[in-house]
Design a protein around this motif. Structure first.
Motif, mmCIF file in Angstrom:
data_model
loop_
_atom_site.group_PDB
_atom_site.id
_atom_site.type_symbol
_atom_site.label_atom_id
_atom_site.label_comp_id
_atom_site.label_asym_id
_atom_site.label_seq_id
_atom_site.Cartn_x
_atom_site.Cartn_y
_atom_site.Cartn_z
ATOM 1 N N PRO A 146 -4.949 -10.124 -3.537
ATOM 2 C CA PRO A 146 -6.349 -10.922 -2.703
ATOM 3 C C PRO A 146 -6.729 -11.560 -3.699
ATOM 4 O O PRO A 146 -7.667 -12.395 -3.335
ATOM 5 N N GLY A 153 -2.138 -12.331 -0.857
ATOM 6 C CA GLY A 153 -1.819 -11.297 -0.261
ATOM 7 C C GLY A 153 -0.281 -10.844 -0.741
ATOM 8 O O GLY A 153 0.929 -10.650 -1.689
ATOM 9 N N ASP A 154 0.280 -10.571 0.516
ATOM 10 C CA ASP A 154 1.636 -9.942 1.172
ATOM 11 C C ASP A 154 2.859 -11.246 1.546
ATOM 12 O O ASP A 154 1.753 -12.232 2.683
ATOM 13 N N THR A 183 -1.650 -6.617 0.779
ATOM 14 C CA THR A 183 -2.511 -7.826 1.816
ATOM 15 C C THR A 183 -4.519 -7.675 1.890
ATOM 16 O O THR A 183 -4.737 -7.031 1.698
ATOM 17 N N TYR A 187 -6.699 -12.150 10.941
ATOM 18 C CA TYR A 187 -7.053 -12.699 9.383
ATOM 19 C C TYR A 187 -6.718 -14.878 10.447
ATOM 20 O O TYR A 187 -6.561 -15.248 12.100
ATOM 21 N N ARG A 238 -12.304 -17.258 4.465
ATOM 22 C CA ARG A 238 -11.975 -16.591 3.359
ATOM 23 C C ARG A 238 -12.346 -15.487 3.461
ATOM 24 O O ARG A 238 -12.470 -14.823 2.795
ATOM 25 N N VAL A 249 -11.375 -11.884 5.733
ATOM 26 C CA VAL A 249 -10.611 -11.390 6.736
ATOM 27 C C VAL A 249 -11.428 -10.113 7.713
ATOM 28 O O VAL A 249 -12.475 -9.533 7.199
HETATM 29 N N1 SAH Z 1 -0.506 -13.245 3.075
HETATM 30 C C1 SAH Z 1 -2.085 -13.244 3.296
HETATM 31 C C2 SAH Z 1 -3.068 -13.840 4.084
HETATM 32 C C3 SAH Z 1 -2.608 -15.745 4.693
HETATM 33 S S1 SAH Z 1 -3.573 -15.635 5.499
HETATM 34 C C4 SAH Z 1 -1.992 -11.928 3.213
HETATM 35 O O1 SAH Z 1 -1.444 -11.021 2.780
HETATM 36 O O2 SAH Z 1 -3.348 -11.140 3.033
HETATM 37 C C5 SAH Z 1 -5.052 -16.487 4.645
HETATM 38 C C6 SAH Z 1 -6.297 -15.577 5.511
HETATM 39 O O3 SAH Z 1 -6.140 -14.492 4.766
HETATM 40 C C7 SAH Z 1 -7.499 -15.914 4.936
HETATM 41 O O4 SAH Z 1 -7.733 -17.211 5.935
HETATM 42 C C8 SAH Z 1 -8.359 -14.926 5.109
HETATM 43 O O5 SAH Z 1 -8.459 -14.794 6.780
HETATM 44 C C9 SAH Z 1 -7.637 -14.194 4.524
HETATM 45 N N2 SAH Z 1 -7.387 -13.814 3.677
HETATM 46 C C10 SAH Z 1 -6.343 -13.836 2.394
HETATM 47 N N3 SAH Z 1 -7.294 -13.184 0.738
HETATM 48 C C11 SAH Z 1 -7.842 -12.661 1.488
HETATM 49 C C12 SAH Z 1 -9.532 -11.835 0.360
HETATM 50 N N4 SAH Z 1 -9.380 -12.008 -1.020
HETATM 51 N N5 SAH Z 1 -10.270 -11.360 0.766
HETATM 52 C C13 SAH Z 1 -10.291 -12.090 2.512
HETATM 53 N N6 SAH Z 1 -10.112 -12.384 3.466
HETATM 54 C C14 SAH Z 1 -8.639 -12.387 2.481
#
Ligand code: SAH
Length: 243
Positions: A12, A81-82, A114, A163, A220, A222
């Protein structure tokens, strides 16, 4: 070294949340492919070529990675994330499906932390029992499907992680999401807006569903919503293991 594609999740945000196997894959890479802000998280070094690209070109980017690997490069495809959660891993396999001539390229997927799990940890244990994840973007699927899954998941009393809750190109759909949740859940249901989790700008806000407003989320963020048993204990939010 022969060519390969390694699809990795950078977690993240915090460097401490990048797994050692992802760090090792990056250390051996000849090329890194990904969306601009994610590639920016990889330290440049001699012998490594960075290929940042814009959002919404995932398939082109994935094909490019497979082609470079077929020519002998060790290509790391980065996601935040993942990589299997609303990210590049599926895009690479979709690209592979369209290009049988690249079927011999070895592909490895390395998981990452993630956003919803990092957010849950920051809040306590709101996903401590059954939960699901929904991508609210209608970029690649109709919004009708988002609405249907959301309503059924709420009726099934899942805790949920959302997301891509809101963007400049889709400013109002999140209001519709909140409306559906209000139709299906009680007003006191806990909602967690977790922004920029594990970065210096991290902000975690816990509100009741009745007090949640669309402007509390951006790209940004979740958003987590508990199930009907999710509650507060002290400063923490948790879902009991029995419900
Ligand atoms: N593959 C990523 C998700 C990609 S989609 C994962 O596994 O986390 C992008 C979305 O992920 C963003 O719009 C937000 O909803 C969420 N996101 C990714 N990084 C974040 C973080 N550090 N804090 C909060 N939400 C995050």
């Amino acid at each position: 070294m022969s060519g390969a594609v390694i699809i990795v999740g950078l977690g993240p945000g915090d460097a401490a949340k990048v797994t050692p196997e992802v760090t090792a894959a990056l250390a051996e890479a000849t090329d890194v492919v990904g969306y601009i802000p994610y590639v920016a998280r990889v330290a440049p070094r001699e012998g490594l070529t960075l290929h940042p690209s814009d959002n919404r070109v995932e398939l082109d980017r994935a094909t490019h990675a497979l082609e470079m690997a077929a020519a002998g490069a060790r290509v790391v495809v980065v996601s935040s994330g993942d990589p299997g959660v609303f990210a590049m891993a599926s895009a690479v396999f979709e690209a592979l499906e369209a290009r049988p001539d690249l079927a011999h390229v070895p592909i490895t997927v390395l998981p990452g932390i993630t956003a919803m799990l990092a957010a849950a940890a920051a809040a306590g244990a709101p996903l401590g029992h059954d939960f699901c994840a929904i991508n609210l973007s209608d970029n690649l699927k109709p919004f009708d499907l988002v609405e249907r899954r959301l309503r059924l998941a709420a009726q099934a009393d899942f805790a949920m992680g959302f997301y891509n809750p809101r963007s400049k190109s889709r400013p109002h759909q999140f209001a519709r999401v909140l409306q559906i949740l209000r139709e299906e859940c009680e007003p006191g249901r806990l909602v967690i807006f977790a922004r920029a989790v594990s970065t210096p700008e991290q902000a975690i806000r816990v509100v009741r569903l009745i007090d949640a407003t669309e402007d509390m989320a951006d790209m940004r963020t979740v958003v987590l919503i508990g199930n009907s048993a999710t509650r507060r204990v002290g400063d923490y939010v948790y879902t009991p293991r029995s419900a």
